[in-house]
Write a protein that holds these residues in place. Structure first.
Motif, PDB file in Angstrom:
ATOM      1  N   PRO A 110      -4.930   5.994  -3.288  1.00 42.08           N
ATOM      2  CA  PRO A 110      -3.841   5.090  -2.911  1.00 42.08           C
ATOM      3  C   PRO A 110      -3.874   3.824  -3.770  1.00 42.08           C
ATOM      4  O   PRO A 110      -4.903   3.488  -4.353  1.00 42.08           O
ATOM      5  CB  PRO A 110      -4.140   4.775  -1.439  1.00 42.08           C
ATOM      6  N   LEU A 111      -2.758   3.138  -3.838  1.00 45.08           N
ATOM      7  CA  LEU A 111      -2.676   1.930  -4.663  1.00 45.08           C
ATOM      8  C   LEU A 111      -1.641   0.979  -4.096  1.00 45.08           C
ATOM      9  O   LEU A 111      -0.848   1.341  -3.224  1.00 45.08           O
ATOM     10  CB  LEU A 111      -2.327   2.280  -6.101  1.00 45.08           C
ATOM     11  N   GLU A 112      -1.669  -0.268  -4.601  1.00 36.77           N
ATOM     12  CA  GLU A 112      -0.659  -1.264  -4.237  1.00 36.77           C
ATOM     13  C   GLU A 112       0.488  -1.150  -5.235  1.00 36.77           C
ATOM     14  O   GLU A 112       0.267  -1.256  -6.438  1.00 36.77           O
ATOM     15  CB  GLU A 112      -1.243  -2.678  -4.263  1.00 36.77           C
ATOM     16  N   LYS A 113       1.690  -0.946  -4.722  1.00 37.74           N
ATOM     17  CA  LYS A 113       2.832  -0.715  -5.598  1.00 37.74           C
ATOM     18  C   LYS A 113       3.988  -1.633  -5.226  1.00 37.74           C
ATOM     19  O   LYS A 113       4.302  -1.820  -4.052  1.00 37.74           O
ATOM     20  CB  LYS A 113       3.270   0.753  -5.494  1.00 37.74           C
ATOM     21  N   PHE A 114       4.611  -2.191  -6.252  1.00 36.93           N
ATOM     22  CA  PHE A 114       5.776  -3.048  -6.050  1.00 36.93           C
ATOM     23  C   PHE A 114       6.484  -3.182  -7.391  1.00 36.93           C
ATOM     24  O   PHE A 114       5.950  -3.763  -8.332  1.00 36.93           O
ATOM     25  CB  PHE A 114       5.339  -4.427  -5.539  1.00 36.93           C
ATOM     26  N   GLY A 115       7.680  -2.604  -7.487  1.00 40.60           N
ATOM     27  CA  GLY A 115       8.395  -2.605  -8.764  1.00 40.60           C
ATOM     28  C   GLY A 115       9.678  -3.398  -8.712  1.00 40.60           C
ATOM     29  O   GLY A 115      10.047  -3.991  -7.677  1.00 40.60           O
ATOM     30  N   GLY A 116      10.390  -3.386  -9.824  1.00 35.51           N
ATOM     31  CA  GLY A 116      11.631  -4.135  -9.931  1.00 35.51           C
ATOM     32  C   GLY A 116      12.666  -3.705  -8.922  1.00 35.51           C
ATOM     33  O   GLY A 116      13.448  -4.529  -8.429  1.00 35.51           O
ATOM     34  N   ALA A 117      12.697  -2.409  -8.592  1.00 31.45           N
ATOM     35  CA  ALA A 117      13.674  -1.913  -7.621  1.00 31.45           C
ATOM     36  C   ALA A 117      13.464  -2.552  -6.254  1.00 31.45           C
ATOM     37  O   ALA A 117      14.421  -2.932  -5.571  1.00 31.45           O
ATOM     38  CB  ALA A 117      13.581  -0.396  -7.514  1.00 31.45           C
ATOM     39  N   GLN A 118      12.188  -2.671  -5.850  1.00 31.70           N
ATOM     40  CA  GLN A 118      11.874  -3.290  -4.555  1.00 31.70           C
ATOM     41  C   GLN A 118      12.137  -4.792  -4.567  1.00 31.70           C
ATOM     42  O   GLN A 118      12.501  -5.383  -3.555  1.00 31.70           O
ATOM     43  CB  GLN A 118      10.414  -3.041  -4.166  1.00 31.70           C
ATOM     44  N   PHE A 146       0.818  -1.207   0.000  1.00 34.50           N
ATOM     45  CA  PHE A 146       0.000   0.000   0.000  1.00 34.50           C
ATOM     46  C   PHE A 146       0.857   1.264   0.000  1.00 34.50           C
ATOM     47  O   PHE A 146       1.794   1.392   0.783  1.00 34.50           O
ATOM     48  CB  PHE A 146      -0.899  -0.023   1.242  1.00 34.50           C
ATOM     49  N   GLU A 147       0.544   2.198  -0.917  1.00 33.41           N
ATOM     50  CA  GLU A 147       1.240   3.481  -0.962  1.00 33.41           C
ATOM     51  C   GLU A 147       0.257   4.591  -1.297  1.00 33.41           C
ATOM     52  O   GLU A 147      -0.750   4.365  -1.973  1.00 33.41           O
ATOM     53  CB  GLU A 147       2.362   3.454  -2.012  1.00 33.41           C
TER      54      GLU A 147
END
Length: 729
Positions: free
Chosen positions: A114-122, A105-106
């Motif tokens: 707000p949205l759920e976020k998760f990218g390659g960096a994480q 959650f961000e």
């Protein structure tokens, strides 16, 4: 991903769970909470899937753009299963696992939804504040920067509502701060060295994988009873307690019917293991009361180590649901067997061949003998280092204690294979005649499968035994992270295979030998050089202790002694040459393991002093006062005759006083020795001081306490006794 597809996948997942609950088939549930090939094919693009496969199978690097797509698919898969957080799951040098959870959650600064976020960096890298983990002087405490980096060879998994991503843990300056990095390097070295040797026999071999099957022993104790013992809670073992009248004498527990409460726990644990892709297959009672074992199907070593680390965590969490406490300490109870974790190790090719399993053709048997003899040679040359890899304060209670392998590392191969090696040793040097070669292949090498069908019985006193198609490293402790032992074993065998390849190639090139002649000649020399490590007899016997000393084998009874080999010139040269660890990393681990040993003995000493003075002595005095009042009453009634009537009570009062005095004086002496040890600045000197000057008091103090346990009224004794801890169903 569209919301329609997302909902469809979620419904399909739910149907799978319902199907399992109705059918009870583990195959339906296996890996349901693992981002495995099946899940990746559903949630990743074909390019992203190929990228992960390339990293797993060939070690190719995943670029950041592709990592974004992988992270997106992994997130959607996790969200479909109700996950709210993610963590980089790693293995710091504490011997356990570590994790810091972050929410998907961000929110944003611009006020958008707000949205759920998760990218390659994480996914690929994080920077946890991990300054408090032991580092052996690699970095200062105020320098907190350490990085976790994704290990794609071990699939992500879900536990509870958290997505766990297996990672390595590395310092800002590049040194390994975990157990996984050296293991991965050792496995890579093994793959490279073994593959080159395999090409003598099969040019099609492109990869060799080290496999591991661990056997996890443990005790299962009622949680409320365990919580009543401060020593169990704080040290993992009972520092005092008289043995129960009935223990394991009748062997009635071993392989017997599993108690209902334990079986219910096992079923629950197995279900969690299935969800997490841990392929547990075997469950049974062990020798001691309330002692059990789980064992899985063999896996690639890195994954097997991760699964064992995860299992030890899951075991505790599942036990809480059942009001039970899992004890993984190697020796939680005096007088009954402790727990180990046999590491069954082998090598497998990408062509489907177990390199430590002979077959019916002389060529494959020669391949078997090559890896078999090279492994023996590696253990022979590095036996002290192998012993050091399993050295811990808790494992010292098992090794050499007539219930586990002795502290002397030796190899058991059985009577028949011993004869095979003797025949190979007797072959002539140099080039073999066609008749000699035929005789050797048909009458020695060719008969190995038949030999193994009727092989010598297993030797439970051997720390490193060949068991038909694998070597079993039996001396690993139950609470240990397998990575230490597996890093060392794979490194020494990889080094040995590399040396073997060099020696064979040299004979082929300089002596103009045929390949088989060269292999036989080198193996023959290795057999001669490795005789001292082979032992078929009783490892517990005094005769073996003397014989081992004659052979020049190490016999390190304590961890401070054994750990010296971990930072020896031999170890530093080995790990540096093989690219496993540099000198800084080797010496850091040595410092950390010494510090861990010291702290564990220190804690045990403090806990023992506290319990004996604040539980045992007050209880003994209370009972003694009751006896004194009884004697006074007898004197009032019987006058001068009371001494003969109260004789036993008076003796008992004196006995109690003697044990109280013994406890008080020895605890004071132990405390003084602890203070002296704490003033030392050298890590090894401090560890030796705790080992040789503090720890010896434990048994003396315990003996006084255990005697009082037998003397004092059971109703007054405040500590749960062995008969209650071990024999409660």
């Amino acid at each position: 991903m569209s919301s329609i597809r997302f909902q469809a996948l979620k419904e399909a997942s739910n149907r799978k769970l319902v199907e399992f609950q109705e059918s009870g088939r583990k195959s339906v549930l296996f890996g349901a909470n693992v981002f495995n090939d099946k899940a990746m094919k559903q949630y990743l693009t074909s390019d992203a899937f190929k990228g992960v496969q390339g990293a797993v199978q060939h070690g190719t690097k995943i670029d950041r753009k592709l990592a974004d797509y992988i992270a997106m698919g992994m997130k959607e898969w996790a969200l479909s299963k109700g996950v709210t957080h993610y963590t980089h799951w790693f293995q710091p040098l504490t011997g356990t696992t570590a994790e810091k959870h972050d929410a998907f959650f961000e929110t944003s600064y611009d006020g958008s939804d707000p949205l759920e976020k998760f990218g390659g960096a994480q996914l690929v890298q994080q920077e946890p504040d991990a300054s408090s983990f032991p580092n052996g002087g690699i970095r200062n405490t105020f320098e907190a920067r350490g990085y976790t980096a994704w290990d794609p060879t071990s699939p992500a998994f879900i536990f509870g509502t958290t997505l766990c991503i297996p990672t390595i843990f590395i310092s800002y300056t590049g040194e390994a701060l975990d157990n996984k990095i050296p293991l991965l390097r050792a496995l890579s070295a093994m793959d490279e060295a073994a593959t080159e040797v395999c090409k003598y026999f099969d040019k099609n071999v492109k990869k060799v994988t080290a496999t591991l099957g661990w056997e996890q022993e443990y005790f299962l104790i009622d949680r409320s009873l365990a919580n009543s013992r401060p020593d169990l809670i704080m040290t993992g073992r009972t520092l005092l307690g008289h043995t129960s009248a009935k223990g394991q004498q009748l062997d009635d527990h071993y392989f017997g019917s599993i108690p209902t409460r334990a079986l219910t726990y096992m079923r629950d644990l197995e279900q969690e293991c299935m969800l997490l892709g841990i392929p547990v297959k075997t469950r049974h009672n062990e020798v001691a009361p309330n002692q059990f074992e789980f064992a899985p199907i063999f896996e690639e070593t890195n994954l097997a180590v991760d699964h064992n680390c995860l299992l030890m965590d899951v075991m505790q969490k599942v036990a809480e649901r059942h009001d039970l406490k899992v004890l993984l300490h190697e020796k939680p109870f005096k007088g009954v067997n402790g727990s180990g974790k046999h590491n069954n190790w082998s090598l497998a090719t990408d062509t489907g061949v177990n390199l430590l399993s002979p077959s019916k053709t002389p060529m494959t048997n020669l391949q078997f003998l090559t890896f078999f003899i090279n492994t023996i040679k590696a253990v022979n040359d590095y036996e002290a280092l192998l012993r050091g890899s399993i050295a811990t304060a808790s494992n010292d209670h098992r090794l050499g204690a007539n219930e586990a392998p002795p502290a002397i590392i030796s190899v058991f191969i059985g009577e028949q294979l011993t004869k095979v090696l003797a025949e190979l040793e007797g072959v002539s040097t140099g080039k073999l005649s066609p008749e000699e070669k035929t005789d050797l292949k048909l009458n020695v090498v060719g008969k190995i499968p038949d030999v193994l069908l009727d092989n010598t019985d297993r030797n439970r006193t051997s720390p490193f035994a060949f068991t038909g198609n694998k070597f079993e490293f039996r001396a690993v402790g139950s609470s240990a992270n397998c990575s230490n032992a597996m890093t060392t074993l794979n490194t020494i065998v990889a080094k040995q295979l590399r040396d073997f390849k060099t020696a064979v190639d040299d004979l082929i090139e300089s002596k103009d030998m045929k390949k088989d002649d060269a292999i036989f000649n080198v193996l023959r020399e290795y057999i001669k050089q490795s005789k001292k490590i082979l032992f078929e007899g009783d490892g517990y016997s005094e005769a073996w202790q003397k014989e081992a000393a004659k052979r020049g084998l190490s016999n390190f009874k304590t961890t401070p002694e054994a750990l010296k080999a971990r930072a020896s010139k031999q170890a530093i040269d080995l790990f540096s040459e093989m690219g496993i660890m540099n000198q800084i990393e080797v010496e850091a681990r040595y410092e950390i393991e010494l510090e861990e040993y010291t702290k564990k003995i220190q804690i045990e000493g403090r806990v023992l002093g506290d319990i004996s003075k604040n539980h045992v002595i007050p209880t003994a005095i209370k009972y003694q006062n009751t006896l004194i009042e009884n004697v006074k009453g007898l004197k009032d009634i019987f006058g001068s005759e009371f001494e003969s009537i109260a004789k036993e009570q008076i003796i008992l009062i004196k006995e109690i006083s003697g044990h109280i005095e013994g406890i008080n004086s020895k605890v004071e002496e132990m405390t003084e020795e602890r203070k002296k040890a704490n003033n030392l600045t050298d890590a090894h000197a401090m560890a030796e001081a705790y080992c040789n000057h503090v720890k010896p008091y434990f048994e003396i103090i315990r003996n006084h306490c255990d005697k009082l346990e037998l003397l004092v009224d059971n109703e007054l004794w405040t500590l749960t006794k062995y008969r209650e801890l071990l024999l409660t169903k």
